[in-house]
Design a protein around this motif. Sequence first.
Motif, PDB file in Angstrom:
ATOM      1  N   VAL A   7       3.723  -6.969   5.247  1.00  0.00           N
ATOM      2  CA  VAL A   7       4.738  -7.824   4.627  1.00  0.00           C
ATOM      3  C   VAL A   7       4.886  -9.127   5.403  1.00  0.00           C
ATOM      4  N   LEU A   8       4.938  -9.031   6.724  1.00  0.00           N
ATOM      5  CA  LEU A   8       5.121 -10.218   7.565  1.00  0.00           C
ATOM      6  C   LEU A   8       3.897 -11.129   7.514  1.00  0.00           C
TER       7      LEU A   8
ATOM      8  N   ASN B 230       1.629 -16.285   5.946  1.00  0.00           N
ATOM      9  CA  ASN B 230       0.322 -16.864   5.585  1.00  0.00           C
ATOM     10  C   ASN B 230       0.221 -17.104   4.080  1.00  0.00           C
ATOM     11  N   GLU B 231       1.365 -17.371   3.479  1.00  0.00           N
ATOM     12  CA  GLU B 231       1.411 -17.580   2.025  1.00  0.00           C
ATOM     13  C   GLU B 231       0.457 -18.703   1.604  1.00  0.00           C
ATOM     14  N   GLY B 232      -0.327 -18.407   0.572  1.00  0.00           N
ATOM     15  CA  GLY B 232      -1.236 -19.411   0.030  1.00  0.00           C
ATOM     16  C   GLY B 232      -2.631 -19.387   0.622  1.00  0.00           C
ATOM     17  N   LYS B 233      -2.828 -18.665   1.713  1.00  0.00           N
ATOM     18  CA  LYS B 233      -4.151 -18.591   2.324  1.00  0.00           C
ATOM     19  C   LYS B 233      -5.029 -17.598   1.566  1.00  0.00           C
ATOM     20  N   ALA B 234      -6.332 -17.853   1.584  1.00  0.00           N
ATOM     21  CA  ALA B 234      -7.252 -17.082   0.747  1.00  0.00           C
ATOM     22  C   ALA B 234      -7.254 -15.593   1.090  1.00  0.00           C
TER      23      ALA B 234
ATOM     24  N   THR C 250      -5.044 -13.608   1.975  1.00  0.00           N
ATOM     25  CA  THR C 250      -3.868 -12.813   1.615  1.00  0.00           C
ATOM     26  C   THR C 250      -4.006 -12.121   0.260  1.00  0.00           C
ATOM     27  N   ALA C 251      -4.969 -12.546  -0.555  1.00  0.00           N
ATOM     28  CA  ALA C 251      -5.151 -11.911  -1.866  1.00  0.00           C
ATOM     29  C   ALA C 251      -5.490 -10.429  -1.704  1.00  0.00           C
ATOM     30  N   ARG C 252      -6.396 -10.126  -0.763  1.00  0.00           N
ATOM     31  CA  ARG C 252      -6.760  -8.728  -0.534  1.00  0.00           C
ATOM     32  C   ARG C 252      -5.612  -7.946   0.088  1.00  0.00           C
ATOM     33  N   LEU C 253      -4.887  -8.594   0.989  1.00  0.00           N
ATOM     34  CA  LEU C 253      -3.737  -7.923   1.604  1.00  0.00           C
ATOM     35  C   LEU C 253      -2.663  -7.614   0.567  1.00  0.00           C
ATOM     36  N   SER C 254      -2.474  -8.534  -0.368  1.00  0.00           N
ATOM     37  CA  SER C 254      -1.496  -8.318  -1.432  1.00  0.00           C
ATOM     38  C   SER C 254      -1.906  -7.136  -2.307  1.00  0.00           C
ATOM     39  N   GLN C 255      -3.206  -7.033  -2.587  1.00  0.00           N
ATOM     40  CA  GLN C 255      -3.710  -5.913  -3.369  1.00  0.00           C
ATOM     41  C   GLN C 255      -3.534  -4.604  -2.598  1.00  0.00           C
ATOM     42  N   PHE C 256      -3.816  -4.655  -1.291  1.00  0.00           N
ATOM     43  CA  PHE C 256      -3.620  -3.474  -0.447  1.00  0.00           C
ATOM     44  C   PHE C 256      -2.153  -3.054  -0.456  1.00  0.00           C
ATOM     45  N   ASP C 257      -1.261  -4.031  -0.362  1.00  0.00           N
ATOM     46  CA  ASP C 257       0.175  -3.754  -0.361  1.00  0.00           C
ATOM     47  C   ASP C 257       0.587  -3.033  -1.641  1.00  0.00           C
ATOM     48  N   LEU C 258       0.032  -3.475  -2.775  1.00  0.00           N
ATOM     49  CA  LEU C 258       0.352  -2.844  -4.058  1.00  0.00           C
ATOM     50  C   LEU C 258      -0.099  -1.387  -4.079  1.00  0.00           C
TER      51      LEU C 258
END
Length: 221
Positions: free
Chosen positions: A98-99, A104-108, A110-118
């Motif tokens: 989450v942190l 690192n909002e907007g960095k490339a 983070t897309a995978r991390l966001s998917q992992f979070d889901l």
Amino acid sequence: MNEILWLQFAHIVAFVYWLGGDLGTFVASRYVVNRDIGVEARAIALKIMLACDQGPKMSMPLILPLGMHMSVSMGLVQIPTWALLVVWLLAAVWLGNVLVLYFNEGKAFTARLSQFDLYFRIAVVIALTVFAVMGLLDQAPIFADWVAWKILVFAALVCCGIAIRINLKPFVPAFVKLMSEGPSELVNNTMADSVARCRPWVWIIWLGLFVNAAFGVHLIG
């Protein structure tokens, strides 16, 4: 006894930041989609909204291990020490993710991390639901039904967060377009509709938090 008191204190603080942060996010979202104010003001409102949203996002992974640890210490749930350590470790991974996403909002990457979070949240919902239902059926070492119900409500709150994320998908590209091209009827409507679809889920989260608080102080259960 001191351990339990500190766990209770931390659990209450996490609850306060979750509910208070959600309220701040909710109020700020109204200004983000307000087409009667300027683009810069709406951008500032979004920053406030995202900052407030960190309260609930950090509280959610913290409340789980705090509540589980407290339940084990009070003899309401019986799991081995290594399992409790795993709960804390998974919560630390969840909180860390989450942190990282926020800073690192907007960095490339983070897309995978966001998917992992889901996917992580979906796994949490499934695991907690199974554990709680088994507890209610006397198939898991949960010795108070109200604890099992609290776990079920928490799993439902995580589900609501997933639903909010799904309903906010159209919002992000619309807001980017607002910043780059200025307001338009399509952009304003897309953002407003997206936020409006999230509101019922927010209300359910508030209700769930109130219900779990009532379980916690034995108003119900």
